[in-house]
Design a protein around this motif. Sequence first.
Motif, PDB file in Angstrom:
ATOM      1  N   PRO A   1      76.649  22.562  37.618  1.00  0.00           N
ATOM      2  CA  PRO A   1      77.159  23.675  36.819  1.00  0.00           C
ATOM      3  C   PRO A   1      76.165  24.832  36.709  1.00  0.00           C
ATOM      4  N   ASN A   2      75.213  24.946  37.627  1.00  0.00           N
ATOM      5  CA  ASN A   2      74.168  25.967  37.565  1.00  0.00           C
ATOM      6  C   ASN A   2      74.689  27.335  37.975  1.00  0.00           C
ATOM      7  N   ASP A   3      73.945  28.379  37.580  1.00  0.00           N
ATOM      8  CA  ASP A   3      74.233  29.753  37.987  1.00  0.00           C
ATOM      9  C   ASP A   3      72.978  30.346  38.599  1.00  0.00           C
ATOM     10  N   LEU A   4      73.080  30.876  39.804  1.00  0.00           N
ATOM     11  CA  LEU A   4      71.971  31.514  40.508  1.00  0.00           C
ATOM     12  C   LEU A   4      72.265  33.001  40.582  1.00  0.00           C
ATOM     13  N   LEU A   5      71.326  33.821  40.113  1.00  0.00           N
ATOM     14  CA  LEU A   5      71.527  35.269  40.083  1.00  0.00           C
ATOM     15  C   LEU A   5      70.408  35.985  40.820  1.00  0.00           C
ATOM     16  N   ALA A   6      70.782  36.998  41.594  1.00  0.00           N
ATOM     17  CA  ALA A   6      69.829  37.878  42.258  1.00  0.00           C
ATOM     18  C   ALA A   6      69.193  38.772  41.188  1.00  0.00           C
ATOM     19  N   GLU A   7      67.876  38.951  41.259  1.00  0.00           N
ATOM     20  CA  GLU A   7      67.179  39.776  40.259  1.00  0.00           C
ATOM     21  C   GLU A   7      66.508  41.004  40.868  1.00  0.00           C
ATOM     22  N   ARG A   8      65.664  40.787  41.907  1.00  0.00           N
ATOM     23  CA  ARG A   8      64.872  41.887  42.463  1.00  0.00           C
ATOM     24  C   ARG A   8      64.708  41.725  43.979  1.00  0.00           C
ATOM     25  N   VAL A   9      64.563  42.857  44.641  1.00  0.00           N
ATOM     26  CA  VAL A   9      64.160  42.906  46.046  1.00  0.00           C
ATOM     27  C   VAL A   9      62.853  43.684  46.087  1.00  0.00           C
TER      28      VAL A   9
END
Length: 136
Positions: free
Chosen positions: A42-50
Amino acid sequence: MSRRPLLLIPMLSLVALLSACAGPMPQPDPSEAWIGLQEEAPNDLLAERVDGQKIDDGRYFQVKPGAHRLDVTLFEESIGDANQQDCDGHISYSAFKAGEHYKLVESSLGSEVSARLYDAKGKQVASTHDFACMPG
């Protein structure tokens, strides 16, 4: 008046609000590489920075060809437990190609959290084991 219609209105409003937040994914820019994210339920992976620059949409990365560092946050849910961990990590890859689609895949095994970057052919091209997790 029955309570059923009164409950239906707030529930429909919530569904409309949540669907508006997700919005459709934009079309990939063919002059850039596209990196999609995949987490384990049930995890959530989010993009933060490039390369240290904050991005606008946490669902994906788009980068110019070449080398980049991708920073992500994983919100790790414990099954059967109300505790959540927030895990920050990064992955670097030096050969992003224009028009290519990549997938950043999260994996959690016990207390170990990692991510692997796959190219369009499904070949692993980079990985990381440097997630730092804190209680959420």
